[in-house]
Design an enzyme around this catalytic site. Sequence first.
Site, PDB file in Angstrom:
ATOM      1  N   ARG A  14       0.992  -1.192  -0.015  1.00 14.47           N
ATOM      2  CA  ARG A  14      -0.165   0.033  -0.058  1.00 14.47           C
ATOM      3  C   ARG A  14       0.892   0.863  -0.159  1.00 14.47           C
ATOM      4  O   ARG A  14       1.831   1.644   0.990  1.00 14.47           O
ATOM      5  CB  ARG A  14      -1.202   0.371   1.447  1.00 14.47           C
ATOM      6  CG  ARG A  14      -1.390   1.800   2.012  1.00 14.47           C
ATOM      7  CD  ARG A  14      -2.541   1.228   2.794  1.00 14.47           C
ATOM      8  NE  ARG A  14      -3.026   2.446   2.966  1.00 14.47           N
ATOM      9  CZ  ARG A  14      -2.512   2.830   4.451  1.00 14.47           C
ATOM     10  NH1 ARG A  14      -2.248   2.050   5.149  1.00 14.47           N
ATOM     11  NH2 ARG A  14      -3.114   3.869   5.016  1.00 14.47           N
ATOM     12  N   ARG A  55     -11.347  19.476   9.313  1.00 12.46           N
ATOM     13  CA  ARG A  55      -9.959  20.479  10.639  1.00 12.46           C
ATOM     14  C   ARG A  55     -10.174  21.225  10.618  1.00 12.46           C
ATOM     15  O   ARG A  55     -10.991  22.697  10.131  1.00 12.46           O
ATOM     16  CB  ARG A  55      -8.467  20.022   9.805  1.00 12.46           C
ATOM     17  CG  ARG A  55      -8.229  18.701   9.003  1.00 12.46           C
ATOM     18  CD  ARG A  55      -6.266  19.089   9.119  1.00 12.46           C
ATOM     19  NE  ARG A  55      -5.974  17.253   8.357  1.00 12.46           N
ATOM     20  CZ  ARG A  55      -5.475  16.580   9.471  1.00 12.46           C
ATOM     21  NH1 ARG A  55      -5.139  17.277  10.836  1.00 12.46           N
ATOM     22  NH2 ARG A  55      -4.761  15.555   8.994  1.00 12.46           N
ATOM     23  N   LYS A 196     -13.207   2.145   1.164  1.00  8.84           N
ATOM     24  CA  LYS A 196     -12.736   2.493   2.096  1.00  8.84           C
ATOM     25  C   LYS A 196     -14.162   2.684   3.162  1.00  8.84           C
ATOM     26  O   LYS A 196     -14.280   3.701   2.676  1.00  8.84           O
ATOM     27  CB  LYS A 196     -11.341   3.160   2.311  1.00  8.84           C
ATOM     28  CG  LYS A 196     -10.458   3.162   1.882  1.00  8.84           C
ATOM     29  CD  LYS A 196      -9.793   4.238   2.100  1.00  8.84           C
ATOM     30  CE  LYS A 196      -9.038   3.984   3.514  1.00  8.84           C
ATOM     31  NZ  LYS A 196      -7.844   5.197   3.559  1.00  8.84           N
ATOM     32  N   THR A 254      -6.498  -1.263   9.523  1.00 20.70           N
ATOM     33  CA  THR A 254      -6.196  -0.454  11.517  1.00 20.70           C
ATOM     34  C   THR A 254      -5.802  -0.966  12.615  1.00 20.70           C
ATOM     35  O   THR A 254      -6.910  -1.419  13.107  1.00 20.70           O
ATOM     36  CB  THR A 254      -7.378   0.497  11.123  1.00 20.70           C
ATOM     37  OG1 THR A 254      -7.863   1.140  10.403  1.00 20.70           O
ATOM     38  CG2 THR A 254      -6.865   2.080  12.057  1.00 20.70           C
TER      39      THR A 254
END
Length: 452
Positions: A14, A55, A196, A254
């Site tokens: 990846r 953010r 994802k 993850t």
Amino acid sequence: MLKALHLAGVDTFRMNFSHGTQEDHAKVHAAIRALETEVGRPIGILQDLQGPKIRVGTIKDGKFTVKAGDKVRFVLSGADGDPMSIPLPHPEIFAAIAPKQDLLIDDGRVRVRVTSLGAESIDAEVIIGGTISNRKGVNLPGTLLDLSPLTKKDRADLEFGLSLGVDWVALSFVQRPSDLIEARGLIGDRAGIMSKIEKPQALDHIDDIVRLSDSIMVARGDLGVEIPPEDVPGRQKELVRACRLAAKPVIVATQMLDSMVAAPAPTRAEASDVATAIYDGADAVMLSAESASGQYPLETVQMMDRIIRSTEHHKLYPSILAANSVDEEHSPPHAVAAAAATLAENIEAVAVVGFTSSGTTAARIARKRPPVPIVAITPDPAVARRCTLLWGAHSVLANDVSSYEEMVATAKATLLREDLAKENDLAVIVAGIPFGKAGSTNNLRVARVGRD
């Protein structure tokens, strides 16, 4: 190190485009392709696009602390950076959010709940206090944002990755089926699309998202921030099952061996977590920081490989997989592939050989999780590389076959060359006739290796 990681068990590498420059990634891509030539084995390359990053802006004095019950205000522009003027430069949030919905800051370390809205302001009450500092990420678990998963940066990175020849493109921030339609228009068939699953909104449309994707990644990091942690294991099982039903490869990712970023051994809980993904029937498990920036990349891959092997050899593994089995679609290609997997087990064959022009035949066989290797033979290097992601698949690049006799001879020779069989072993061979026509799996043959 790339060679050591591959020999330790890495089938697909990846490249995370959230970090590094295009030049950096081009060097890594070239190194992997050189390694592929050196070892004579197909190796997959996954381009993981950054996606939209929501953010807060710059905070006064770098940070401040809030406690439960405090009032805060987010503003679209003209912020002072204090608790009543927190910069949130994302107009799509102001257009979509509603009272009583939550904003999570810094991976959920701070949680606030919206109390009222203005044209360019959001008033909220702090539910879980903590520190808010510069540029920390914001998650909105209850809000569907009118936001494409492909930013301007992603589009530039995507075109660059496709020009290099990546095998998979992972899309971050997928919320709805239309996100996949947009991506497909840009990617076409130049690479496989991997969605994802990290947003609750994606779970609401998961059947359509799986159908429109070529592969799924269970991205438990962000998903575990936006849904209750106790819901993640069940959702993981649902996603793996949905992908098996659709014959699409699924990755569990993850923090799988997160402590090995800084330690030479995992916790027992982490080892159990990896094993659970194997028992669930995942096609692949993925490492992130452990192998990208950790102190023990090789040891982490070796540990993950040991856990996978130990789990797959455990006496309860076959029965647990069987309990999670899915019914194949009622069509000749799916029935032939399923029969091949069952037949291989019943006659104690050493392998199922699938001739595949698109990877579909191998995926259909893999869905049944046979207890022997699946040898995916294809003349297309791109297909061979994508098949490395499939459960149990041993991907082999070979010249196209044009006759029944050539098919059997190639299968036998490949099994012997790849040390997957010896003289007199039985193998099950699956193909589509006419040869080279994608999706036409319709022929099954049992052959004894080494005999005409």
